[in-house]
Design a protein around this motif. Sequence first.
Motif, PDB file in Angstrom:
ATOM      1  N   GLU A   1       6.484  -6.481  -8.798  1.00 46.63           N
ATOM      2  CA  GLU A   1       6.928  -7.819  -9.169  1.00 46.63           C
ATOM      3  C   GLU A   1       5.985  -8.391 -10.222  1.00 46.63           C
TER       4      GLU A   1
ATOM      5  N   LEU B   1       4.064  -7.033 -12.384  1.00 45.24           N
ATOM      6  CA  LEU B   1       2.761  -6.389 -12.272  1.00 45.24           C
ATOM      7  C   LEU B   1       2.132  -6.224 -13.657  1.00 45.24           C
TER       8      LEU B   1
ATOM      9  N   ASP C   1       7.885  -4.221 -13.997  1.00 42.82           N
ATOM     10  CA  ASP C   1       8.666  -5.198 -13.248  1.00 42.82           C
ATOM     11  C   ASP C   1       9.999  -4.548 -12.900  1.00 42.82           C
TER      12      ASP C   1
ATOM     13  N   GLN D   1      -2.250  -9.610 -12.441  1.00 48.54           N
ATOM     14  CA  GLN D   1      -1.241 -10.504 -11.865  1.00 48.54           C
ATOM     15  C   GLN D   1      -0.078  -9.684 -11.336  1.00 48.54           C
ATOM     16  N   GLY D   2       0.757 -10.329 -10.535  1.00 48.43           N
ATOM     17  CA  GLY D   2       1.911  -9.643  -9.972  1.00 48.43           C
ATOM     18  C   GLY D   2       1.628  -9.088  -8.590  1.00 48.43           C
ATOM     19  N   ARG D   3       2.682  -8.539  -7.964  1.00 49.50           N
ATOM     20  CA  ARG D   3       2.553  -8.040  -6.600  1.00 49.50           C
ATOM     21  C   ARG D   3       3.223  -6.676  -6.449  1.00 49.50           C
TER      22      ARG D   3
ATOM     23  N   LEU E   1       5.245  -4.656  -3.526  1.00 45.36           N
ATOM     24  CA  LEU E   1       5.878  -4.918  -2.229  1.00 45.36           C
ATOM     25  C   LEU E   1       6.562  -3.660  -1.723  1.00 45.36           C
TER      26      LEU E   1
ATOM     27  N   ASP F   1       3.922  -7.541   1.240  1.00 47.63           N
ATOM     28  CA  ASP F   1       3.007  -7.542   0.103  1.00 47.63           C
ATOM     29  C   ASP F   1       1.860  -6.559   0.370  1.00 47.63           C
TER      30      ASP F   1
ATOM     31  N   THR G   1      -0.403  -5.849  -2.125  1.00 44.36           N
ATOM     32  CA  THR G   1      -1.327  -5.963  -3.254  1.00 44.36           C
ATOM     33  C   THR G   1      -2.795  -5.981  -2.833  1.00 44.36           C
ATOM     34  N   ARG G   2      -3.111  -6.603  -1.676  1.00 41.85           N
ATOM     35  CA  ARG G   2      -4.524  -6.713  -1.283  1.00 41.85           C
ATOM     36  C   ARG G   2      -4.895  -5.697  -0.200  1.00 41.85           C
TER      37      ARG G   2
ATOM     38  N   ARG H   1      -1.951   1.558   3.219  1.00 37.81           N
ATOM     39  CA  ARG H   1      -0.625   1.412   2.607  1.00 37.81           C
ATOM     40  C   ARG H   1       0.317   2.501   3.132  1.00 37.81           C
TER      41      ARG H   1
END
Lengths: 519, 230
Positions: B5, B7, B19, B53-55, B57, B62, B64-65, B71
């Motif tokens: 999203e 990214l 994206d 920036q961005g995520r 999924l 989410d 991202t972190r 994962r």
Amino acid sequence: MARRAQPISVGLWVGAAAAALILMLTLGTLGAVMHRAGSFSGFGPADWAAIRFTLLQASLSALISVALAIPVARALARRQFPGRGLLITLLGAPFILPVIVAILGLLAVFGRNGLLNIALSWAGIEPVSIYGLQGVLVAHVFFNLPLATRLILQGWLSIPSERFRLAASLNFRADDVNRLLGRPMLRAVVPGALVVIFVICMTSFAVALTLGGGPRSTTVELAIYQAFRFDFDLGHAALLSVVQFGLSALAAVLAAWIAVPGFSGAGLDRPVLRWDARRGWLRALDALWIGLAALFLLLPLGMVVGQGVASLFSLPPQVFGAALRSVLVAVGSACLMLALALPLSVAAVRAGRLFEVIGTLAIAASPLVIGTGLFILLRPVADPVALALPVTALVNAVMSLPFALRALLPALREVEATYGHLADSLGMRGWARLRLLLVPRLRRPIGFSMGLAAALSMGDLGVIALFADPSQATLPLQLYRLMGSYRLDQAAGAALLLLGLSLALFWLFDRGGRVNADA
Amino acid sequence: MLTLEGLVYRSDDFSLSADFAVPPGARVAVIGPSGSGKSTLLDMIAGFLAPVQGRVLWQGNDLTRMPPGDRPISLLFQDNNLFPHLTVAQNVGLGLRPDLRLSADQRAAVGAALARVGLAGYEARKPAALSGGQRSRVALARVLLRARPLMLLDEPFAALGPALRAEMLMLVRELADETGATVLMVTHDPRDARALGDQTVLVAGGLAHPPQPTEALFNDPPPALRAYLG
């Protein structure tokens, strides 16, 4: 560096704890000394003399070692002869050689009844004394000439061989090669070598203790010892500790400012192919330099071995007790070193150079200052004398950290670069990562650095001299006592035992890292 | 469904944006000139690089972190997929427990996974005693055992010859079929992209384009792909 998407790991916290302990030992102990002292007492002319002597002997030791190393390294770089590889390996040995053993050997050659004075008396010349500045310099050059030689030899070998081929095709003579290839290399290598040796000699204690002394050849480290041990004047010891710390900080800044070369030692037995140095008198000159250097390094050790063998089997029992204590301290120190070095390295690779800098701090730290501070900190809660051996092991561990980090960090960086992503993707963290990835992959540098730490601790005559009472002397301290009471034959036997144990410990740890190590 | 999203990754004068979404069960090749950011894209999805920036999924969650190991992803790298000091069984077992404290059932599962890739009885060997193809099979056995819904492959099998590589790709497809996994594979070889299957992501000019049908893409390549294919 790319940002990582991971949270701060457990390893980082352990690394931070190790860093905090090291900061406490290096800076905290200094604070304790200053606090306990309350006010600084009496900064007299003797203290100024100690500062002057410390700087003078460290500068001269560095200059002489490097000046002698330049022709020796040049000769070693361009000559090939049987035993060359062995000689170069031996150039690494003084690093793990107990200082007190070397001093005993140097006394056998340069001392009052040593070989040199015997030769001089035959020639009808007045005997020379090894005590004082000249003795300190001889001992420091003995330890640092090999180091300087290795560093400069590394410089020669880092010159691409094409340059020498080009030089040969242009018909360069030996001094053309030295001017056009050697001198630029020396300009790059020599400042770093000078700084390293200067820093090492600044905190030298055992040499000053045995060969220096007296008002005219006392180093600051020795003055701390005397203030603490003989006068028990903590105020004075504190003042001198601050002075020593200032000098060390100066040296650390110097070392950070000038690129200090790393000593990898890899591939040094490869000679440089040279076409310019074939003339006879050059060969003779090189042979002379190599021969003199080898004689200077091997003769004292040969004397220790020769004199020690006779009394090795008639040593008093307290020598063997001391030997046992020393081995325990050395092994303990090696384990403590690893317990500090591994988390520090992990943290340094993950979180940056600050951890590396903290781990390297000890290269300028003074064991005597640390020891004095620990004594003051421990006294309210425990009997420092009873803790003499653990404290010695801990301080030795911290002192060997900089060398251990030099071996561990590059290897760890490589392991993380090669297998880090795989381990991350499998979720290998903390203990599992250490046990299944880092320790097995780092066996060689771990073995090497533990061997180094054990040998350094085995031969250390520093903190132990501050703390110990006669009932718990280590072998170097026992040896120092035997020398002090002029039982020189027993001292030689003890020295041979110490030498053998130090080398054996290094060999065992280093070997342990090599056997069954998978490619 | 894997969703990238908005990214964006940036470092010095390099940048990459993505994206798009990848439907579950898709086989997606990632192709593009070297240095265009194919591996960067995978590293962001895997969690080795953090986007500015961005995520990222997965099924609406989410990632991202999230640390890489948490994962829902299995990874296959170009090389160094195995630890050389551990045995074949240990290397595969790491997929079940990163501290290798395996139960009897788990050890049996390791044996079964090895048997599935044709390496029954190889448990006690070290990677040095295996051929390149066998090493790839061990790594695939671990992927099978982890059974994570997303498989990321970064130029795997690059060191293998053409025939062996085709065989490995076949095995990847079979394993993905069995586990229903979504596959993203970086490659520089159009033949690998075709062998893997339906979709291809073209990475060029700082942009990871949305997946397109592989055959259509190669039959009518856009200018960036045409320049790369030569």
